[in-house]
Write an enzyme that holds these catalytic residues in place. Sequence first.
Site, PDB file in Angstrom:
ATOM      1  N   CYS A 121       1.017  -1.192  -0.012  1.00 21.20           N
ATOM      2  CA  CYS A 121       0.041   0.223  -0.133  1.00 21.20           C
ATOM      3  C   CYS A 121       1.000   1.184  -0.035  1.00 21.20           C
ATOM      4  O   CYS A 121       1.695   1.570  -0.967  1.00 21.20           O
ATOM      5  CB  CYS A 121      -0.977  -0.088   1.086  1.00 21.20           C
ATOM      6  SG  CYS A 121      -2.063   1.160   1.603  1.00 21.20           S
ATOM      7  N   ASP A 174      -8.668  -3.004  -7.881  1.00 17.96           N
ATOM      8  CA  ASP A 174      -8.116  -2.056  -7.033  1.00 17.96           C
ATOM      9  C   ASP A 174      -9.052  -0.743  -7.258  1.00 17.96           C
ATOM     10  O   ASP A 174      -8.824  -0.142  -8.327  1.00 17.96           O
ATOM     11  CB  ASP A 174      -6.448  -1.858  -7.072  1.00 17.96           C
ATOM     12  CG  ASP A 174      -6.174  -1.112  -5.874  1.00 17.96           C
ATOM     13  OD1 ASP A 174      -6.902  -0.259  -5.242  1.00 17.96           O
ATOM     14  OD2 ASP A 174      -5.022  -1.385  -5.256  1.00 17.96           O
ATOM     15  N   HIS A 204      -7.766  -4.064  -3.544  1.00 16.98           N
ATOM     16  CA  HIS A 204      -6.598  -3.239  -2.693  1.00 16.98           C
ATOM     17  C   HIS A 204      -6.184  -4.049  -1.456  1.00 16.98           C
ATOM     18  O   HIS A 204      -7.256  -4.492  -0.901  1.00 16.98           O
ATOM     19  CB  HIS A 204      -6.853  -1.737  -2.549  1.00 16.98           C
ATOM     20  CG  HIS A 204      -5.761  -0.946  -2.179  1.00 16.98           C
ATOM     21  ND1 HIS A 204      -4.482  -0.612  -2.826  1.00 16.98           N
ATOM     22  CD2 HIS A 204      -5.233  -0.336  -0.963  1.00 16.98           C
ATOM     23  CE1 HIS A 204      -3.650   0.022  -2.413  1.00 16.98           C
ATOM     24  NE2 HIS A 204      -4.150   0.016  -1.029  1.00 16.98           N
TER      25      HIS A 204
END
Length: 238
Positions: A121, A174, A204
């Site tokens: 991330c 995502d 994600h």
Amino acid sequence: MVHTRYESITTPDGAFDAFCAVPEAPNAPAVLVFQEVFGINDNIRGLAGRLAEAGFLALAPDVFWRIEPRFERKDESGLADGFAMVQQLDFDLAAADITATMAHALAMPGCNGRVGGVGFCLGGTLAYLFATTARVDGRGPDAVVSYYGSGVHGLLDSADRVECPVLFHYGANDPYIPAEQIDEVERALADRPDVTLHRYDAGHAFSNWDAPSLYDETAARTAWDRTVRFLDERLRPV
């Protein structure tokens, strides 16, 4: 047996903590672990532990230390707090902290002189930053893995500074990283045979087992196996 502790990383304007997981075998490659927006939480400590179980000396720097040392949130409920931290993060200072962490790792008695990185991330963007900016005594990292770094496409003007093999993992579904941005990353590094990009049928943060609505076990397992194999091949002496 894996041993864990915190290391203190010194910088010109202060010191910060890095979670450390030490493998049983000596003379291990070091791997820096870059956090999600949730901070150095159970998920990141767990990933560092898994790397140590695989024979790597894992070191996860607290990149939010100038804002709130030891900031930590567990799951989706902490997203707003995490995003607020990212808004305050100075990426130039974060890059300097990452370089300091790399220097610290290389100086640790248990390190074999090779160092890689893996980030998730926010950490996926920091892993790319690691590849493009971190240099200690003229050398950069030996291998870098970036999981769904939403800021990578905005840093592609520095792609020519990537000097090591890089492995990218992205979720094809995502909501934070449109396919067009992943395409940009792929095109920018298409002429590099040592750069690989994988897309998964996932969203994600699919690797984060502490965030149930985001975690995808199949994608996470496949990406992790590829990650460990990639680091093994590039960080262990032949």
